[in-house]
Design a protein around this motif. Structure first.
Motif, PDB file in Angstrom:
ATOM      1  N   UNK A 212     -72.524 -25.105  18.698  1.00 40.53           N
ATOM      2  CA  UNK A 212     -73.068 -24.650  18.035  1.00 40.53           C
ATOM      3  C   UNK A 212     -74.472 -23.808  18.434  1.00 40.53           C
ATOM      4  N   UNK A 213     -75.231 -23.395  18.025  1.00 44.59           N
ATOM      5  CA  UNK A 213     -76.497 -22.049  17.960  1.00 44.59           C
ATOM      6  C   UNK A 213     -77.346 -23.148  18.431  1.00 44.59           C
ATOM      7  N   UNK A 214     -77.700 -23.334  19.654  1.00 50.38           N
ATOM      8  CA  UNK A 214     -79.202 -23.819  20.076  1.00 50.38           C
ATOM      9  C   UNK A 214     -80.212 -24.184  19.314  1.00 50.38           C
TER      10      UNK A 214
ATOM     11  N   UNK B 158     -65.487 -25.969   8.950  1.00 49.50           N
ATOM     12  CA  UNK B 158     -66.340 -25.351   9.232  1.00 49.50           C
ATOM     13  C   UNK B 158     -67.756 -25.550  10.669  1.00 49.50           C
ATOM     14  N   UNK B 159     -67.662 -26.342  10.228  1.00 49.04           N
ATOM     15  CA  UNK B 159     -69.476 -27.521  10.660  1.00 49.04           C
ATOM     16  C   UNK B 159     -69.124 -27.717  11.654  1.00 49.04           C
TER      17      UNK B 159
END
Length: 412
Positions: free
Chosen positions: A150-152, A144-145
């Motif tokens: 990814x959100x900045x 999941x990681x």
């Protein structure tokens, strides 16, 4: 990868399915090809490949579409821990084995095992004093990681975004902003970013409502990144393989043995004229090569061969050059003269330090932006003699001409 583009895709009514092309595209991307290169190989528009990877936002009457992913769970690279290794870690932890013991048995670093247990473990029944490692939950957490993007940090942290924008309004560069943030917020890691994070946030946001302001924010005025190189343009520079400077004999580096030379070209106005420069590493003796008809590989090979013909063989042990196109016939030059040619690494002029220094001195006689073709061989010899007559501190205030004359006297 050999992929045959179908010839009947545009024939007949109706759309043709691109299932085979899509599978080949994802396979190429998985092998490391860029999206544009994979699209070219399978014969699709780059926008199609981008839509497969990133999906499509709904616009007007056009429905949105989620990203297309290859069937099945993606394989995990061997550099990452897999399910079987996590099961082994759980079993050995149950046996009270130490971190270093498990790492040695798995062939991993102890820090890898320690970080795995710390990041993917969990409190036992909510008690933070007791840490449990469950291999299947750890595998799910790791998978999941992994997805990107990814959100900045700048997107999710309102204060960071406001402070960054305020500094941009003051015309600070992203690197200056990154340093300022670390100084102003030393105890807040959430306010620390590297300058690349700011650049990426600017370019991504520039596709939307901030596009108009980017030209006033960045000093370059660019609204998108300039690609440095594309995979399909990476062609071998020369027909014959280069021998790199790392393979040059060690005796060349200490300048104790004469006869090792460095060379380059100084280029005239609009690249239309040039002069070849040669510097002997031990004595700093300079020779200039007249190039009246241009600097093509064949012409330069002949001119360079003529320049080395008037000296004894022991004073021509090797030649070090940059990767300019004028040395494309380096193999033929070596065959004709017996002089090996070694090439510097790209963008590494310090590997020919003596020659670079000499080229700087020569610009006093041949300024940049001037036409070099009017200079005759006699004038080049005069300039070389003047440089060779200058006393050099590195030679104990001897002149290159004096040192070189001693070498010639020893030969005779």
């Amino acid at each position: 990868m050999d992929f045959e583009i179908r010839k009947d895709r545009d024939e007949g009514p109706g759309r043709k399915g691109l299932h085979r092309e899509r599978a080949a595209y994802f396979d190429l991307v998985k092998q490391g090809y860029s999206s544009m290169e994979a699209c070219r190989i399978v014969g699709i528009n780059p926008r199609t490949g981008k839509r497969w990877r990133n999906g499509r936002q709904p616009t007007g009457n056009t429905k949105g579409a989620p990203p297309v992913r290859p069937a099945g769970r993606p394989d995990v690279c061997s550099r990452y821990l897999g399910q079987q290794e996590r099961l082994y870690i759980a079993d050995r932890r149950r046996d009270q084995a130490g971190i270093r013991t498990i790492a040695r048995e798995l062939g991993r670093s102890p820090s890898t095992i320690s970080r795995e247990i710390r990041r993917n473990g969990m409190p036992l029944r909510g008690d933070v004093r007791k840490w449990a490692y469950r291999p299947y939950s750890a595998q799910d957490r790791a998978l999941a990681r992994r997805p990107r993007p990814k959100p900045r940090k700048i997107t999710t942290n309102l204060q960071l975004r406001q402070v960054t924008q305020a500094h941009l309004d003051r015309k600070l560069s992203p690197e200056q902003i990154a340093g300022q943030l670390r100084r102003d917020f030393p105890d807040q890691p959430g306010m620390h970013v590297v300058h690349e994070t700011i650049y990426q946030a600017l370019y991504i946001q520039g596709r939307g409502e901030l596009r108009r302001e980017i030209a006033n924010t960045l000093r370059t005025g660019r609204v998108m990144r300039r690609p440095r190189r594309q995979a399909r343009r990476r062609q071998p520079r020369y027909t014959h393989k280069m021998v790199m400077i790392s393979e040059r004999p060690a005796e060349v580096a200490d300048r104790a043995i004469p006869g090792h030379w460095e060379g380059d070209l100084i280029i005239g106005k609009d690249g239309a004229s040039a002069i070849g420069t040669l510097v002997e590493r031990a004595t700093r003796f300079v020779k200039l090569i007249h190039l009246p008809d241009g600097r093509s590989a064949e012409l330069f090979r002949d001119a360079l061969t003529g320049a080395v013909a008037d000296l004894p063989a022991h004073l021509w042990r090797s030649l070090t050059w940059d990767q300019g196109t004028e040395m494309a016939c380096h193999h033929a030059f070596t065959v004709a003269t017996g002089i090996p040619v070694y090439f510097c690494d790209p963008a590494s002029p310090w590997q020919r330090g003596s020659n670079e220094n000499t080229n700087g001195l020569l610009r006093q006689y041949f300024p940049k932006g001037t036409d070099l073709s009017p200079h005759t061989p006699e004038h080049l010899d005069t300039v070389a003699a003047e440089l060779n007559g200058r006393p050099r501190k590195t030679l104990g205030w001897d002149t290159p001409a004096e040192r070189f004359a001693k070498l010639l006297a020893q030969t005779s």
